[in-house]
Design an enzyme around this catalytic site. Structure first.
Site, PDB file in Angstrom:
ATOM      1  N   SER A  94       2.677  15.019   2.201  1.00 56.36           N
ATOM      2  CA  SER A  94       1.362  14.484   1.842  1.00 56.36           C
ATOM      3  C   SER A  94       0.311  15.555   1.576  1.00 56.36           C
ATOM      4  O   SER A  94       0.025  16.380   2.451  1.00 56.36           O
ATOM      5  CB  SER A  94       0.801  13.615   2.984  1.00 56.36           C
ATOM      6  OG  SER A  94       1.687  12.611   3.332  1.00 56.36           O
ATOM      7  N   HIS A 144       1.498  11.895  -3.692  1.00 55.81           N
ATOM      8  CA  HIS A 144       2.858  12.398  -3.898  1.00 55.81           C
ATOM      9  C   HIS A 144       3.186  12.346  -5.383  1.00 55.81           C
ATOM     10  O   HIS A 144       3.295  11.275  -5.950  1.00 55.81           O
ATOM     11  CB  HIS A 144       3.881  11.538  -3.148  1.00 55.81           C
ATOM     12  CG  HIS A 144       3.720  11.582  -1.663  1.00 55.81           C
ATOM     13  ND1 HIS A 144       4.527  12.336  -0.852  1.00 55.81           N
ATOM     14  CD2 HIS A 144       2.841  10.971  -0.859  1.00 55.81           C
ATOM     15  CE1 HIS A 144       4.133  12.186   0.404  1.00 55.81           C
ATOM     16  NE2 HIS A 144       3.124  11.354   0.421  1.00 55.81           N
ATOM     17  N   HIS A 167       9.170   7.440   1.778  1.00 56.63           N
ATOM     18  CA  HIS A 167       9.187   7.175   3.216  1.00 56.63           C
ATOM     19  C   HIS A 167       9.914   5.863   3.466  1.00 56.63           C
ATOM     20  O   HIS A 167       9.922   4.974   2.615  1.00 56.63           O
ATOM     21  CB  HIS A 167       7.751   7.060   3.753  1.00 56.63           C
ATOM     22  CG  HIS A 167       6.935   8.295   3.539  1.00 56.63           C
ATOM     23  ND1 HIS A 167       6.339   8.572   2.327  1.00 56.63           N
ATOM     24  CD2 HIS A 167       6.624   9.316   4.367  1.00 56.63           C
ATOM     25  CE1 HIS A 167       5.699   9.735   2.429  1.00 56.63           C
ATOM     26  NE2 HIS A 167       5.854  10.201   3.652  1.00 56.63           N
ATOM     27  N   TYR A 186       8.908   3.532   5.308  1.00 59.94           N
ATOM     28  CA  TYR A 186       7.969   2.400   5.329  1.00 59.94           C
ATOM     29  C   TYR A 186       7.709   1.812   3.947  1.00 59.94           C
ATOM     30  O   TYR A 186       7.212   0.695   3.815  1.00 59.94           O
ATOM     31  CB  TYR A 186       6.632   2.775   6.006  1.00 59.94           C
ATOM     32  CG  TYR A 186       5.827   3.851   5.299  1.00 59.94           C
ATOM     33  CD1 TYR A 186       5.150   3.593   4.116  1.00 59.94           C
ATOM     34  CD2 TYR A 186       5.733   5.116   5.832  1.00 59.94           C
ATOM     35  CE1 TYR A 186       4.421   4.584   3.474  1.00 59.94           C
ATOM     36  CE2 TYR A 186       5.004   6.111   5.204  1.00 59.94           C
ATOM     37  CZ  TYR A 186       4.353   5.842   4.024  1.00 59.94           C
ATOM     38  OH  TYR A 186       3.637   6.814   3.383  1.00 59.94           O
ATOM     39  N   GLU A 187       8.037   2.577   2.894  1.00 61.73           N
ATOM     40  CA  GLU A 187       7.831   2.047   1.544  1.00 61.73           C
ATOM     41  C   GLU A 187       8.848   0.942   1.214  1.00 61.73           C
ATOM     42  O   GLU A 187       8.693   0.250   0.212  1.00 61.73           O
ATOM     43  CB  GLU A 187       7.931   3.177   0.510  1.00 61.73           C
ATOM     44  CG  GLU A 187       6.773   4.161   0.606  1.00 61.73           C
ATOM     45  CD  GLU A 187       6.955   5.349  -0.332  1.00 61.73           C
ATOM     46  OE1 GLU A 187       6.886   5.151  -1.557  1.00 61.73           O
ATOM     47  OE2 GLU A 187       7.180   6.467   0.165  1.00 61.73           O
ATOM     48  N   ALA A 192       2.812  15.971   7.180  1.00 59.39           N
ATOM     49  CA  ALA A 192       1.517  15.805   7.847  1.00 59.39           C
ATOM     50  C   ALA A 192       1.789  15.035   9.129  1.00 59.39           C
ATOM     51  O   ALA A 192       2.648  14.152   9.150  1.00 59.39           O
ATOM     52  CB  ALA A 192       0.575  15.016   6.946  1.00 59.39           C
ATOM     53  N   MET A 197       5.569   9.992  10.004  1.00 61.75           N
ATOM     54  CA  MET A 197       6.372   8.915   9.409  1.00 61.75           C
ATOM     55  C   MET A 197       7.449   9.438   8.463  1.00 61.75           C
ATOM     56  O   MET A 197       7.897   8.701   7.576  1.00 61.75           O
ATOM     57  CB  MET A 197       5.463   7.943   8.664  1.00 61.75           C
ATOM     58  CG  MET A 197       4.332   7.353   9.507  1.00 61.75           C
ATOM     59  SD  MET A 197       3.192   6.385   8.504  1.00 61.75           S
ATOM     60  CE  MET A 197       1.812   6.180   9.635  1.00 61.75           C
ATOM     61  N   SER A 198       7.848  10.703   8.615  1.00 63.72           N
ATOM     62  CA  SER A 198       8.839  11.249   7.666  1.00 63.72           C
ATOM     63  C   SER A 198       9.750  12.241   8.382  1.00 63.72           C
ATOM     64  O   SER A 198       9.882  12.208   9.604  1.00 63.72           O
ATOM     65  CB  SER A 198       8.108  11.956   6.518  1.00 63.72           C
ATOM     66  OG  SER A 198       7.462  13.133   6.988  1.00 63.72           O
ATOM     67  N   ASN A 205      -4.725  15.352  11.798  1.00 65.97           N
ATOM     68  CA  ASN A 205      -5.678  14.586  12.609  1.00 65.97           C
ATOM     69  C   ASN A 205      -5.160  14.558  14.035  1.00 65.97           C
ATOM     70  O   ASN A 205      -3.966  14.738  14.264  1.00 65.97           O
ATOM     71  CB  ASN A 205      -5.774  13.141  12.079  1.00 65.97           C
ATOM     72  CG  ASN A 205      -4.420  12.464  12.035  1.00 65.97           C
ATOM     73  OD1 ASN A 205      -3.629  12.678  11.098  1.00 65.97           O
ATOM     74  ND2 ASN A 205      -4.116  11.679  13.052  1.00 65.97           N
ATOM     75  N   HIS A 221      -6.107   7.687   5.969  1.00 62.35           N
ATOM     76  CA  HIS A 221      -5.236   8.440   5.067  1.00 62.35           C
ATOM     77  C   HIS A 221      -6.035   9.497   4.315  1.00 62.35           C
ATOM     78  O   HIS A 221      -5.526  10.580   4.043  1.00 62.35           O
ATOM     79  CB  HIS A 221      -4.542   7.471   4.102  1.00 62.35           C
ATOM     80  CG  HIS A 221      -3.568   8.136   3.176  1.00 62.35           C
ATOM     81  ND1 HIS A 221      -2.434   8.789   3.635  1.00 62.35           N
ATOM     82  CD2 HIS A 221      -3.561   8.287   1.833  1.00 62.35           C
ATOM     83  CE1 HIS A 221      -1.765   9.294   2.593  1.00 62.35           C
ATOM     84  NE2 HIS A 221      -2.429   9.006   1.494  1.00 62.35           N
TER      85      HIS A 221
END
Ligand code: HPA
Length: 269
Positions: free
Chosen positions: A28, A58, A80, A82-83, A110, A208-209, A232, A244
């Protein structure tokens, strides 16, 4: 086996770009950090079987070029779990790179900082991970030509490569920490209670990756290094809500240092 044919088709398309020894996957907000000399690129859409990213930030292309005399592949953007893609699709690029002959893989991402002492903007080498996705990219029939049914995960993130990375960071005056990364499904960010639970499980970072790719790469016998940009502080560690936009803004702010690190590090892997 159908999956082996899919991997071979992708690898054959990528072979047109060159024969890389090292591959780097940029996450990201990091797509721009690492230009190569004499780059030849293919968009994901032109590589058979490559899943196409849907998330903003991306670009979705693969470049092969040279860096200090080494042939290097850079993947800009990733998909990812989640996609909605099956994990077999999420890790297809990694398997194609292994098939191409890539021996070392550098993953970037990230993450949210969980461990006390981490700050937004920190660069952290993954020392280990916790797979909290509830799924494993190796589930299903084993791809025997790729690797064994039950691959060892004692040292996913190669100790020798981490030592090289620390040395390069020190030379460049870049602070590089180490921590354990926990992969969650997302796409919602975590609750403060989840972050407290993850901390008690031993997680320093959350994202998440990366974990599916690292597992698939180890299965295929590649050496793996992973560098996280803490974009963050995780939910509840920071009093402010997560966004995001903040993730992308912090990645961009740290992109120059990450690019410098990769430029010096990758040719030495
Ligand atoms: N949680 C999960 N994934 C992330 C975060 C986070 O706080 N920051 C960047 N990716």
């Amino acid at each position: 086996m159908e999956e082996m044919r899919r991997i071979e088709r992708a690898a054959n398309a990528l072979a047109e770009l060159g024969r890389p020894e090292v591959a780097v996957i940029l996450g990201s907000g990091l797509s721009g950090v690492f230009p190569l000399a004499e780059e030849r690129t293919l968009p994901f859409t032109a590589i058979p079987g490559f899943p196409v990213p849907s998330v903003a930030g991306h670009a979705g292309e693969v470049a092969v070029g040279t860096l200090s005399g080494r042939t290097v592949l850079v993947q800009r953007g990733r998909v990812h779990f989640y996609e909605g893609h099956p994990l077999a699709d999420v890790v297809l690029p990694v398997r194609a790179y292994a098939r191409l002959g890539v021996g070392a893989l550098v993953l970037t991402n990230a993450s949210g900082g969980i461990a006390h002492g981490l700050e937004a903007g920190d660069l952290v080498l993954l020392s280990d991970h916790i797979n909290f996705l509830g799924e494993n990219p190796l589930r299903g029939p084993n791809l025997d030509p790729v690797g064994p049914r039950f691959p060892d995960m004692t040292e996913v993130y190669d100790r020798a490569l981490r030592r090289i990375a620390h040395g390069v960071a020190e030379e460049l005056g870049i602070t590089l920490k180490e921590g354990v990364y926990l992969a969650t499904l997302g796409p919602s960010y975590e609750t403060p209670a989840e972050i407290r639970a993850f901390r008690s499980l031993g997680a320093d970072l959350v994202g998440m990756s990366t974990v599916p790719e690292a597992i698939a790469a180890r299965h295929a016998g590649m050496k793996v290094l992973a560098i996280s940009c803490v974009t963050n502080l995780a939910a509840g560690v920071s009093p402010s809500p997560l966004s995001h936009d903040e993730v992308i803004a912090t990645s961009r702010r740290r992109a120059a240092d990450l690019g410098r690190l990769l430029n010096s590090l990758v040719p030495r892997l």
